[in-house]
Design an enzyme around this catalytic site. Structure first.
Site, PDB file in Angstrom:
ATOM      1  CG  ASN A  13     -25.910  -9.891  33.610  1.00  0.00           C
ATOM      2  OD1 ASN A  13     -25.779 -10.970  33.249  1.00  0.00           O
ATOM      3  ND2 ASN A  13     -26.526  -8.309  34.564  1.00  0.00           N
ATOM      4  CD  GLN A  46     -29.620 -10.235  36.622  1.00  0.00           C
ATOM      5  OE1 GLN A  46     -28.818  -9.855  36.966  1.00  0.00           O
ATOM      6  NE2 GLN A  46     -30.866  -9.926  35.521  1.00  0.00           N
ATOM      7  CG  ASN A  65     -34.114 -10.453  37.338  1.00  0.00           C
ATOM      8  OD1 ASN A  65     -33.493  -9.930  37.703  1.00  0.00           O
ATOM      9  ND2 ASN A  65     -35.062 -10.244  36.344  1.00  0.00           N
ATOM     10  CB  CYS A  74     -28.700 -14.778  36.400  1.00  0.00           C
ATOM     11  SG  CYS A  74     -27.339 -14.006  36.039  1.00  0.00           S
ATOM     12  CG  ASN A  76     -23.277 -13.253  32.016  1.00  0.00           C
ATOM     13  OD1 ASN A  76     -22.002 -13.581  31.373  1.00  0.00           O
ATOM     14  ND2 ASN A  76     -23.733 -12.277  31.939  1.00  0.00           N
ATOM     15  CG  ASN A 160     -33.071 -17.718  31.714  1.00  0.00           C
ATOM     16  OD1 ASN A 160     -33.264 -18.140  30.877  1.00  0.00           O
ATOM     17  ND2 ASN A 160     -32.660 -16.536  32.313  1.00  0.00           N
ATOM     18  CG  HIS A 162     -33.555 -16.065  26.664  1.00  0.00           C
ATOM     19  ND1 HIS A 162     -33.281 -14.788  26.818  1.00  0.00           N
ATOM     20  CD2 HIS A 162     -33.904 -16.265  28.263  1.00  0.00           C
ATOM     21  CE1 HIS A 162     -32.209 -14.892  28.499  1.00  0.00           C
ATOM     22  NE2 HIS A 162     -32.548 -15.955  28.663  1.00  0.00           N
ATOM     23  CG  ASN A 194     -35.044 -12.827  29.747  1.00  0.00           C
ATOM     24  OD1 ASN A 194     -34.725 -11.999  30.979  1.00  0.00           O
ATOM     25  ND2 ASN A 194     -34.922 -14.400  30.296  1.00  0.00           N
ATOM     26  CD  GLU A 212     -30.796 -10.275  32.542  1.00  0.00           C
ATOM     27  OE1 GLU A 212     -30.693 -10.666  33.892  1.00  0.00           O
ATOM     28  OE2 GLU A 212     -29.867  -9.181  32.079  1.00  0.00           O
ATOM     29  NE  ARG A 213     -37.745 -13.963  33.441  1.00  0.00           N
ATOM     30  CZ  ARG A 213     -38.071 -14.864  33.615  1.00  0.00           C
ATOM     31  NH1 ARG A 213     -39.425 -15.388  33.884  1.00  0.00           N
ATOM     32  NH2 ARG A 213     -37.312 -15.272  33.735  1.00  0.00           N
ATOM     33  CB  CYS A 221     -28.350 -11.517  28.900  1.00  0.00           C
ATOM     34  SG  CYS A 221     -29.498 -12.656  30.036  1.00  0.00           S
ATOM     35  CB  THR A 223     -29.382 -17.045  30.248  1.00  0.00           C
ATOM     36  OG1 THR A 223     -30.241 -15.820  30.655  1.00  0.00           O
ATOM     37  CG2 THR A 223     -28.781 -18.030  31.377  1.00  0.00           C
TER      38      THR A 223
END
Length: 278
Positions: A13, A46, A65, A74, A76, A160, A162, A194, A212-213, A221, A223
């Site tokens: 990522n 990102q 994003n 995020c 990562n 966020n 999911h 997401n 991913e959104r 990803c 999260t």
């Protein structure tokens, strides 16, 4: 305007990280999209700015994003930013604030970082969903009513939103893209979502792919890996700790029973440095 950057990735990522502790960094959505373009720009999932903390942390992490929109956090990127802050300070711990809430990163080895992602948010109002549902098994399906392709996923917020579908095998790029893009903006998710596709291989091993959104199909990803472990554990499909295998490598997720917090451990890689030109 030009700004130096560090290109990094966490399990594939990838991010462009800009130091903004002493000078504001505020690109427009058009500028972010241009920079994110992998053919004509720098290319990233990102864009990250390390800003001064307003709440007593070591720094605040702002995330855009690839589509130009800002998002809450995020996982990562938190590892990458935590590593950078610890390299600069010489400490083994960094407190990082985000729009999704405060987090703490600690060293877990050379180029490995553990991030305390906090407690998952599991009420339907916290995801958020557009209507009241049990987030262990939300009422959502794709395909014919009597033979859906996907159905009854779990929903989790890790700062966020999911949604996690449980699939019998690892889905293809085409499957993830077609269904992820369809669900990302479903009316059930007022802030978009997401979309994870979790294939449980063993009680301590999940194979995960994520749409991913705002970024699309990504190699990892953080999260999303946390959300997948929580969603699987809540359904009794796995234990509270597991290796989550993503396209870019392995993340180790532990939903600590004593604290209720989710701990994510994974790799950090520095790819290159450069200068952004607007």
């Amino acid at each position: 305007m030009s700004r130096p950057f560090v290109k990094m990735n966490g399990a594939g990522n990838d991010f462009v990280v800009v130091h903004a502790l002493d000078r504001p960094f505020a690109p427009t959505p058009d500028q972010v999209r241009a920079l994110a373009n992998r053919e004509t720009g720098e290319g990233f999932d990102q864009l990250i700015a390390i800003e001064p903390s307003r709440d007593g942390g070591d720094a605040f992490m702002r995330v855009w994003n690839a589509d130009g929109g800002t998002v809450e956090t995020c996982g990562n990127a938190l590892r990458c930013v935590g590593w950078m802050l610890m390299q600069a300070s010489g400490a083994d711990r960094a407190a990082i604030d985000t729009l999704g809430g405060p987090t703490v990163a600690t060293r877990a080895g050379e180029h490995r970082i553990t991030v305390d992602m906090g407690a998952p948010r599991l009420d339907w109002t916290e995801i958020p969903l557009a209507e009241e549902m049990d987030t262990r098994n939300i009422e959502l399906q794709v395909g014919p009513i009597d033979a859906p392709i996907l159905h009854t996923p779990g929903a989790v917020s890790m700062g966020n939103p999911h949604v996690v579908f449980f699939v019998p095998e690892t889905p293809s790029d085409a499957f993830v893209t077609a269904n992820g893009s369809l669900i990302e903006h479903h009316p059930l998710f007022p802030e978009a979502v997401n979309v994870g596709f979790a294939h449980v291989i063993a009680r301590d091993h999940i194979r995960l792919r994520v749409w991913e959104r705002g970024a699309g199909l990504t190699r990892a990803c953080g999260t999303g890996a946390c959300a997948a472990l929580v969603a699987c554990a809540r359904r009794g499909l796995t234990d509270r700790a597991a290796r989550v295998e993503v396209d870019g490598g392995d993340l180790f997720i532990d939903w600590d029973e004593a604290t209720g917090h989710v701990l994510m451990t994974g790799p950090v890689e520095v790819e290159r440095t450069g200068v952004l030109n607007f």
